[in-house]
Design an enzyme around this catalytic site. Structure first.
Site, PDB file in Angstrom:
ATOM      1  N   ILE A 207      -8.914  -2.257   0.372  1.00  0.00           N
ATOM      2  CA  ILE A 207      -9.763  -3.437   0.248  1.00  0.00           C
ATOM      3  C   ILE A 207      -9.402  -4.252  -0.985  1.00  0.00           C
ATOM      4  O   ILE A 207      -9.399  -5.495  -0.962  1.00  0.00           O
ATOM      5  CB  ILE A 207     -11.250  -3.021   0.205  1.00  0.00           C
ATOM      6  CG1 ILE A 207     -11.703  -2.536   1.582  1.00  0.00           C
ATOM      7  CG2 ILE A 207     -12.122  -4.191  -0.238  1.00  0.00           C
ATOM      8  CD1 ILE A 207     -11.734  -3.609   2.642  1.00  0.00           C
ATOM      9  N   CYS A 208      -9.061  -3.558  -2.094  1.00  0.00           N
ATOM     10  CA  CYS A 208      -8.742  -4.292  -3.321  1.00  0.00           C
ATOM     11  C   CYS A 208      -7.507  -5.165  -3.133  1.00  0.00           C
ATOM     12  O   CYS A 208      -7.427  -6.288  -3.657  1.00  0.00           O
ATOM     13  CB  CYS A 208      -8.542  -3.320  -4.482  1.00  0.00           C
ATOM     14  SG  CYS A 208      -7.278  -2.071  -4.206  1.00  0.00           S
ATOM     15  N   THR A 209      -6.532  -4.666  -2.377  1.00  0.00           N
ATOM     16  CA  THR A 209      -5.326  -5.458  -2.096  1.00  0.00           C
ATOM     17  C   THR A 209      -5.667  -6.648  -1.221  1.00  0.00           C
ATOM     18  O   THR A 209      -5.226  -7.776  -1.466  1.00  0.00           O
ATOM     19  CB  THR A 209      -4.258  -4.584  -1.408  1.00  0.00           C
ATOM     20  OG1 THR A 209      -3.934  -3.496  -2.272  1.00  0.00           O
ATOM     21  CG2 THR A 209      -3.013  -5.397  -1.105  1.00  0.00           C
TER      22      THR A 209
END
Length: 426
Positions: A207-209
């Site tokens: 999700i962070c990417t």
């Protein structure tokens, strides 16, 4: 069907009749050679093909040329220009038209005497009476959810006192240079649900990417579907099969890709990422379709023993294939009947249990609703009941279900329920 027989050209069935005119070393004991079996194949057998894409086009052509003359086909998709490189029943003038309709018209025009009845829509639109009319069903689908639905429906249709209610299911699937064909006799052999753990897991992106540092076109598409869609549309469910929803995702992902100077976002890639579609190889489709139609011919005529029950093709390094018998799972929610034992921590929350049900390879139930014999634990819909049971998500399962207690899991997309027998680690 008499009119259909009159359209047969000379020697049309010369090669097929070599098999049907006399028994052979691998002939089924029930095989009765001669005019009877040929008449059944060409005037009485009714076949349903689900899917008119890359695999379905091959299946339809094979069935028509083998001698089946009463074929029905269901597909909910329309023809995209990207289909034309392998779905050989379609031409550029057909782009935008329903696949089922165009495929049916092409087969009837090319193979005189064959009647192909199309239905442009979802398999869920039809009831059990519709499926009961067919002698067997062949699936050429690219959707796990659709396979699970038709598998469960055919299993539920079986009446032990009515042999005609058992409809053999032949399932074909391809993933690049890999493919498989299988024969499912509902309630007798392992069903599709029994083999969920054999499916390749869908690629997951952090999700962070996706949110902060996208580098691939797939990251932009995942951002549009996982983060932006819920922000814009709230609780409205994304329909992977709705061209309008895919179009919104495509445009949104394309805009984000331009912001990060990423190339490669296309409409077809957007659809592929959202539906987890693996690029199709025409030769793999042809081999798997041939395997499916061989099994259909053997089942319809009893001219040879049919597959027991799983055939796999691996073409990534050379060409390798093998067959094996996939065994039934006693805890299969569709054909097994026994509860699935699930051991969890006493500290596991109901929300964490739901995540497990979604991610676990042999369960894979999206948006499950859970209940016990005495209470509703969490319901995904309607909104009033979802709101009323939402508070339970933060509670520990051990506070809601005693050790050894059973939880019933359902989902609106699947016509069956799963029973879990809960135990706790000590």
């Amino acid at each position: 069907m008499a009119a259909a027989a009159s359209q047969d050209w000379p020697a049309r069935y010369f090669h097929i009749d070599q098999i049907l005119d006399k028994p052979g070393p691998r002939t089924d004991p029930a095989f009765a050679a001669g005019d009877g079996v040929k008449d059944f194949l060409r005037t009485k057998a009714k076949i349903l093909v689900i899917g008119a894409g890359g695999l379905g086009c091959e299946i339809l052509a094979n069935l028509a040329l083998t001698g089946f003359k009463d074929i029905h086909v269901i597909d909910m998709d329309t023809i995209d220009i990207s289909n034309l490189n392998r779905q050989f029943l379609f031409r550029q003038k057909d782009v935008g038209k329903p696949k089922a309709t165009v495929a049916a018209e092409f087969i009837m025009k090319r193979v005189p005497g064959v009647v192909v009845t199309p239905y442009f829509g979802k398999i869920q639109d039809k009831d059990e009476d519709y499926y009961m009319q067919f002698n067997l069903v062949i699936c050429g689908l690219d959707s796990v959810e659709a396979r699970r639905w038709i598998n469960a429906t055919l299993v539920n249709m079986v009446d032990p006192e009515n042999p005609e209610s058992l409809k053999p299911l032949i399932d074909g699937g391809t993933e690049g240079f890999r493919g498989q064909a299988r024969v499912i006799l509902p309630t007798f052999t392992s069903c599709y649900e029994c083999s969920l753990d054999m499916l390749n897991k869908q690629t997951q992106f952090p999700i962070c990417t996706i949110a902060n540092t996208p580098r691939l076109p797939e990251h932009c598409i995942e951002w549009a579907s996982v983060l932006e869609w819920p922000r814009v549309f709230g609780d409205k469910k994304l329909d992977n099969d709705d061209p309008n929803d895919i179009d919104w995702l495509y445009k949104t992902a394309l805009k984000r890709a331009r912001e990060f100077r990423i190339e490669g976002v296309t409409w077809s890639l957007t659809q592929g990422v959202v539906k987890n579609i693996i690029p199709a190889i025409a030769s793999t489709n042809a081999i798997i379709a041939a395997a499916c139609c061989n099994e259909a011919f053997k089942i319809a005529t009893s001219s040879a023993a049919f597959l027991n029950n799983y055939f796999m093709l691996i073409g990534t390094d050379g060409v390798y294939s093998y067959t094996f018998e996939h065994e039934k799972r006693q805890e299969c929610p569709v054909c097994g009947g026994e509860a699935l034992d699930l051991t969890i921590s006493p500290d596991t929350t109901l929300e964490q249990l739901i995540e497990t049900l979604t991610e676990r390879q042999d369960i894979q139930i999206k948006k499950p609703s859970l209940s016990t014999p005495i209470q509703q634990l969490y319901l995904q819909a309607p909104p009033q009941l979802e709101a009323a049971t939402r508070a339970n998500l933060e509670k520990k399962v051990s506070e809601l279900v005693s050790a050894g207690g059973e939880v019933t899991v359902t989902a609106t997309t699947l016509p069956f329920s799963l029973s879990l027998r809960i135990s706790y680690t000590t």
